[in-house]
Scaffold this active site. Structure first.
Site, PDB file in Angstrom:
ATOM      1  CG  ASP A  45      -1.870  -1.123   1.286  1.00  0.00           C
ATOM      2  OD1 ASP A  45      -1.994  -1.821   0.265  1.00  0.00           O
ATOM      3  OD2 ASP A  45      -2.487  -1.330   2.343  1.00  0.00           O
ATOM      4  CB  SER A  90     -21.412 -24.624 -22.913  1.00  0.00           C
ATOM      5  OG  SER A  90     -22.062 -25.384 -23.885  1.00  0.00           O
ATOM      6  CG  LEU A  91     -17.216 -27.439 -20.151  1.00  0.00           C
ATOM      7  CD1 LEU A  91     -16.736 -27.282 -18.714  1.00  0.00           C
ATOM      8  CD2 LEU A  91     -16.188 -28.201 -20.965  1.00  0.00           C
ATOM      9  CD  GLU A 122      -8.889 -27.517 -15.633  1.00  0.00           C
ATOM     10  OE1 GLU A 122      -9.349 -26.447 -16.022  1.00  0.00           O
ATOM     11  OE2 GLU A 122      -7.775 -27.973 -15.993  1.00  0.00           O
ATOM     12  CE  LYS A 124     -19.243 -26.280 -15.508  1.00  0.00           C
ATOM     13  NZ  LYS A 124     -19.889 -25.012 -15.211  1.00  0.00           N
ATOM     14  CG  ASP A 126     -21.294 -21.415  -9.752  1.00  0.00           C
ATOM     15  OD1 ASP A 126     -21.584 -21.166 -10.938  1.00  0.00           O
ATOM     16  OD2 ASP A 126     -22.132 -21.674  -8.883  1.00  0.00           O
ATOM     17  NE  ARG A 145     -19.870 -19.757 -23.215  1.00  0.00           N
ATOM     18  CZ  ARG A 145     -20.983 -20.418 -22.918  1.00  0.00           C
ATOM     19  NH1 ARG A 145     -21.647 -20.143 -21.818  1.00  0.00           N
ATOM     20  NH2 ARG A 145     -21.432 -21.352 -23.708  1.00  0.00           N
ATOM     21  CD  GLU A 182     -16.295 -19.356 -14.786  1.00  0.00           C
ATOM     22  OE1 GLU A 182     -15.892 -19.575 -15.953  1.00  0.00           O
ATOM     23  OE2 GLU A 182     -17.458 -19.576 -14.424  1.00  0.00           O
ATOM     24  CE1 TYR A 234     -12.147 -21.727 -19.211  1.00  0.00           C
ATOM     25  CE2 TYR A 234     -12.817 -21.120 -16.985  1.00  0.00           C
ATOM     26  CZ  TYR A 234     -13.064 -21.144 -18.356  1.00  0.00           C
ATOM     27  OH  TYR A 234     -14.212 -20.604 -18.847  1.00  0.00           O
ATOM     28  CE  LYS A 299     -10.774 -27.492 -18.934  1.00  0.00           C
ATOM     29  NZ  LYS A 299     -10.131 -26.214 -18.575  1.00  0.00           N
ATOM     30  CE  LYS A 323     -23.226 -28.093 -12.906  1.00  0.00           C
ATOM     31  NZ  LYS A 323     -23.893 -27.469 -14.046  1.00  0.00           N
ATOM     32  CB  CYS A 417     -30.130  -3.647  21.542  1.00  0.00           C
ATOM     33  SG  CYS A 417     -28.715  -4.714  21.191  1.00  0.00           S
ATOM     34  CB  CYS A 420     -26.721  -3.664  25.071  1.00  0.00           C
ATOM     35  SG  CYS A 420     -27.373  -2.538  23.826  1.00  0.00           S
ATOM     36  CB  CYS A 435     -28.327  -1.643  18.885  1.00  0.00           C
ATOM     37  SG  CYS A 435     -27.554  -1.340  20.475  1.00  0.00           S
ATOM     38  CB  CYS A 441     -24.179  -2.632  22.340  1.00  0.00           C
ATOM     39  SG  CYS A 441     -24.828  -4.146  21.595  1.00  0.00           S
TER      40      CYS A 441
HETATM   41  S1  IVH Z   1     -13.148 -25.112 -19.936  1.00  0.00           S
HETATM   42  C1  IVH Z   1     -14.398 -25.774 -24.232  1.00  0.00           C
HETATM   43  N1  IVH Z   1     -12.568 -25.158 -17.359  1.00  0.00           N
HETATM   44  O1  IVH Z   1     -17.954 -23.728 -17.393  1.00  0.00           O
HETATM   45  C2  IVH Z   1     -14.076 -25.717 -22.779  1.00  0.00           C
HETATM   46  N2  IVH Z   1     -14.615 -24.165 -18.048  1.00  0.00           N
HETATM   47  O2  IVH Z   1     -20.105 -25.007 -19.073  1.00  0.00           O
HETATM   48  C3  IVH Z   1     -14.707 -24.587 -22.130  1.00  0.00           C
HETATM   49  N3  IVH Z   1     -15.950 -23.246 -16.220  1.00  0.00           N
HETATM   50  O3  IVH Z   1     -18.392 -21.257 -19.807  1.00  0.00           O
HETATM   51  C4  IVH Z   1     -14.450 -24.283 -20.764  1.00  0.00           C
HETATM   52  N4  IVH Z   1     -14.555 -23.764 -14.596  1.00  0.00           N
HETATM   53  O4  IVH Z   1     -17.426 -20.541 -17.617  1.00  0.00           O
HETATM   54  C5  IVH Z   1     -13.462 -24.799 -18.305  1.00  0.00           C
HETATM   55  N5  IVH Z   1     -11.958 -25.250 -15.131  1.00  0.00           N
HETATM   56  C6  IVH Z   1     -12.824 -24.889 -16.068  1.00  0.00           C
HETATM   57  C7  IVH Z   1     -14.012 -24.212 -15.751  1.00  0.00           C
HETATM   58  C8  IVH Z   1     -14.893 -23.872 -16.778  1.00  0.00           C
HETATM   59  C9  IVH Z   1     -15.707 -23.173 -14.903  1.00  0.00           C
HETATM   60  C10 IVH Z   1     -17.161 -22.710 -16.867  1.00  0.00           C
HETATM   61  C11 IVH Z   1     -16.903 -21.775 -18.005  1.00  0.00           C
HETATM   62  C12 IVH Z   1     -17.706 -22.265 -19.164  1.00  0.00           C
HETATM   63  C13 IVH Z   1     -18.645 -23.216 -18.508  1.00  0.00           C
HETATM   64  C14 IVH Z   1     -18.974 -24.328 -19.476  1.00  0.00           C
END
Ligand code: IVH
Length: 676
Positions: A45, A90-91, A122, A124, A126, A145, A182, A234, A299, A323, A417, A420, A435, A441
């Site tokens: 800082d 997406s996955l 790895e 996933k 959120d 995205r 992410e 990732y 992967k 999941k 309160c 207190c 309070c 308090c």
């Molecule tokens: S790989 C083609 N790795 O999951 C591969 N995605 O349902 C694409 N996500 O939109 C993504 N953790 O936002 C990958 N370790 C991870 C992830 C990850 C979260 C999310 C990502 C993507 C969604 C796909």
């Protein structure tokens, strides 16, 4: 001045600025990418303050990749669209072991020569997917995205996240590199943010994922900057003019060495069995993680195999999301009690019939404030849906109306309160009730000390919640100043405290005395003074004493400080008990490095108005540069204005200034004046 002397005078700040930037970049890298901080936060800082001060005295030396430039871009009216070079896919999801084994079997059928497939396993995360592009090692663009083909340009917003490098730590960066990852909001920040929002009577963020998405998609990057966001990288979207390893795991290691933050839980798995073991392990430890994950991702590690496997519709054949089961459950509300916070805010908490959700038994859920409670119409006896996200305090999602029993009881805010017995008041137009007991308090005393010792305040290591409870309950500590009088023997006498840990804690308390002014002001826990306001107050007053003497009008001159906040600051510093506390804290040896005085001269006491776009510096930088020299920036032109600084495309302010005969400075003249 002779030319060589002049050159040397100009070179000195440039050298110091370069040195400060290199140090800050390195400390940032050690902190975020390596998770191995090299210096205490207060030192970071301090250097940042010095760099800000130097840059505001020499705005011509500001560069877009300076660590000070993470915040500063003006709000935009809308996000521009960015077309992804490679679609962001997406996955496919799996919920059962069988589905996971099917995925592995399909891959082995394509590669019959291999007995087992090597994967990267790895978490996933959120949050919200993003891409970040670097050209010749410099960050140039960030995008969400979106629909996978086209996203939104969030370059400035992403830049405010400290974990994103603005410059790659390599001498030979690829010509173009697009990384993907992410953005998320860690639980601690999410909780802190909601706590503060509830106290201000503002809207609560529903869960960390919505919080991350909402924060990144703010049109004003300053709002994003104030949100506690973090990120992990990732994968890669695109690389040009450079080589990277041909295996996912090793590639992530190279990205890490270039300054990117990679999730430390990424693991190499030699087979699908190892992937499944990883899933169980993550499932068991997820509730202890500092951020939300909703499953794991497998992967295929070999990138050439990934290419051969390709895609089906919108998802790759080489990756799978496994999941975790949903974390919602039904239970009943036994009672509603009220918890008292640091500034006296009463928060309603539901006491629930214990229920097992997301791996733990839950018996309490926060209801945030009375407005939220009334909006959801929660009554004692109701059957409710509760949701638990990682270690966030569980919350009530909604009431199952058709299951409301005849005797369901309405919740009423207590008039005194519960901790207190002092009266509770609800201020006009505020969602929060408070309070009025102040430090009499016990709950407020406890929370004040918790905040004072917290990581972003004085950062007293080892002083956890349980210890604070003991210290307050035993009346050893009534105010933060009492911490500095504690003897090692007193600490050693506490429960679960040995001689060694007592010494360590004593040393940590002593060490926390060396801090910075912004941290100290934040640590005081003045109502509505968060980190940003504390910094603005510190830069304006430059020391504690001038702030203590200031009246409300003076405090309102501080950037972004409105009448309500100014009123809280004045009320705090002019209160006799707080005055005594401040004297004792200073007497205990709390100190900070001085904040450099602004240069005296042409700017002193002069009033400036800015209009149009300046090419070489941002609005905020111009503002800071004027303020650092003793000038003042106001929003509109009046007879009291001394100078109008007009950039490109000036607005109606220019005509007004000309009409009133006010000196108009173009960018060049303004820069010259700054440099004089
Ligand atoms: S790989 C083609 N790795 O999951 C591969 N995605 O349902 C694409 N996500 O939109 C993504 N953790 O936002 C990958 N370790 C991870 C992830 C990850 C979260 C999310 C990502 C993507 C969604 C796909």
């Amino acid at each position: 001045m002779k030319p060589d002397k002049k050159a040397r005078a100009a070179a000195a700040p440039a050298t110091r600025i370069a040195r400060l930037r290199a140090l800050l970049e390195r400390y940032n890298y050690r902190y975020h990418a390596l998770d191995d901080p090299e210096v205490p936060d207060a030192e970071y800082d301090r250097l940042m303050l010095e760099l800000r001060a130097m840059e505001s005295a020499h705005p011509e030396l500001i560069t877009p990749d300076s660590p000070t430039q993470r915040v500063g871009a003006a709000p935009s009216a809308a996000f521009a669209a960015v077309r992804h070079r490679m679609a962001m896919l997406s996955l496919d999801n799996a919920f059962t072991e069988e589905e996971v084994r099917d995925f592995d079997r399909r891959i082995r059928e394509r590669f019959p020569q291999l007995a087992e497939i090597a994967y990267s396993a790895e978490p996933k995360l959120d949050g919200l997917a993003f891409s970040a592009t670097y050209e010749h090692g410099l960050y140039v663009r960030g995008a969400t995205r979106g629909d996978g083909e086209t996203g939104e340009d969030v370059t400035q917003n992403l830049k405010t996240i400290a974990a994103l490098p603005l410059r790659l730590r390599t001498d030979a960066p690829p010509r173009v590199l697009e990384v993907r990852g992410e953005v998320f909001m860690p639980f601690a920040g999410f909780r802190r943010f909601n706590h503060e929002a509830a106290a201000r009577g503002e809207k609560i963020l529903v869960n960390p994922r919505n919080a991350a998405a909402g924060s990144l998609r703010q049109l004003d990057p300053r709002i994003t900057a104030a949100r506690p966001l973090d990120l992990f990288i990732y994968g890669i979207g695109h690389v040009e003019g450079g080589d990277l390893p041909q295996h996912h795991g090793r590639m992530l290691q190279v990205l890490k060495s270039w300054g990117f933050k990679i999730c430390p839980l990424v693991r190499a798995a030699k087979s699908i069995d190892e992937c499944l073991a990883y899933y169980s392990e993550m499932g068991a430890s997820r509730s202890g993680l500092p951020y939300q994950i909703d499953g794991v991702v497998y992967k295929v590690d070999d990138l050439e195999m990934q290419r051969q496997l390709g895609f089906v519709s919108r998802a790759p054949r080489w990756a799978l999301a496994h999941k975790f089961p949903a974390e919602e459950a039904l239970t009943t509300v036994r009672d509603v009690e009220f918890q008292v916070g640091r500034t006296g805010t009463l928060t309603p908490v539901a006491r629930l019939e214990p229920v097992f959700v997301g791996g733990v038994t839950v018996s309490n859920a926060t209801l945030h404030n009375m407005d939220e409670l009334n909006r959801k119409d929660i009554r004692i006896g109701d059957t409710v849906v509760i949701r638990r996200a990682g270690d966030v305090i569980p919350e009530v999602v909604r009431v199952i109306a058709e299951r409301r029993p005849a005797g369901a009881k309405l919740v009423v805010m207590p008039s005194v309160c519960p901790e207190c017995g002092n009266p509770v008041v609800r201020e006009a137009e505020q969602a929060a009730a408070r309070c009025t007991g102040g430090r009499s308090c016990p709950a407020q005393r406890r929370e004040e000390i918790r905040h004072f010792a917290s990581r972003r305040a004085l950062n007293i290591q080892g002083l956890g919640d349980k210890l604070i409870d003991q210290l307050v309950d035993a009346n050893l500590v009534r105010t933060p100043a009492d911490l500095f009088d504690l003897q090692t023997a007193q600490l050693a006498a506490l429960e679960r405290m040995g001689e060694k840990s007592a010494q360590k804690l004593h040393a940590a308390i002593a060490a926390s005395r060396q801090t910075t002014l912004p941290r100290f002001l934040y640590a005081l826990g003045i109502r509505d003074v968060g980190e940003a306001t504390a910094l603005a107050l510190a830069l304006h007053f430059r020391d504690l004493e001038p702030l203590r003497r200031a009246d409300q009008a003076e405090i309102q001159k501080v950037q972004d400080v409105g009448p309500a906040v100014a009123e809280h600051v004045v009320a705090y510093v002019h209160d006799a008990d707080n005055g005594a506390l401040l004297d004792r804290l200073i007497g205990a040896g709390i100190g900070w490095p001085p904040i450099a005085a602004p240069a005296q001269g042409e700017f002193d006491g002069k009033s400036f108005v800015l209009t149009g776009t300046l090419e070489s510096l941002t609005r905020d930088a111009a503002h800071d540069a004027i303020a650092a020299r003793g000038g003042k920036v106001t929003g509109s032109v009046s007879k009291k204005t001394h100078y109008l600084v007009a950039g490109a495309d000036p607005g109606s302010k220019l005509a007004k200034a000309e009409e009133l005969g006010i000196t108009v400075l173009d960018e060049k003249a303004f820069l010259e004046m700054l440099a004089r």
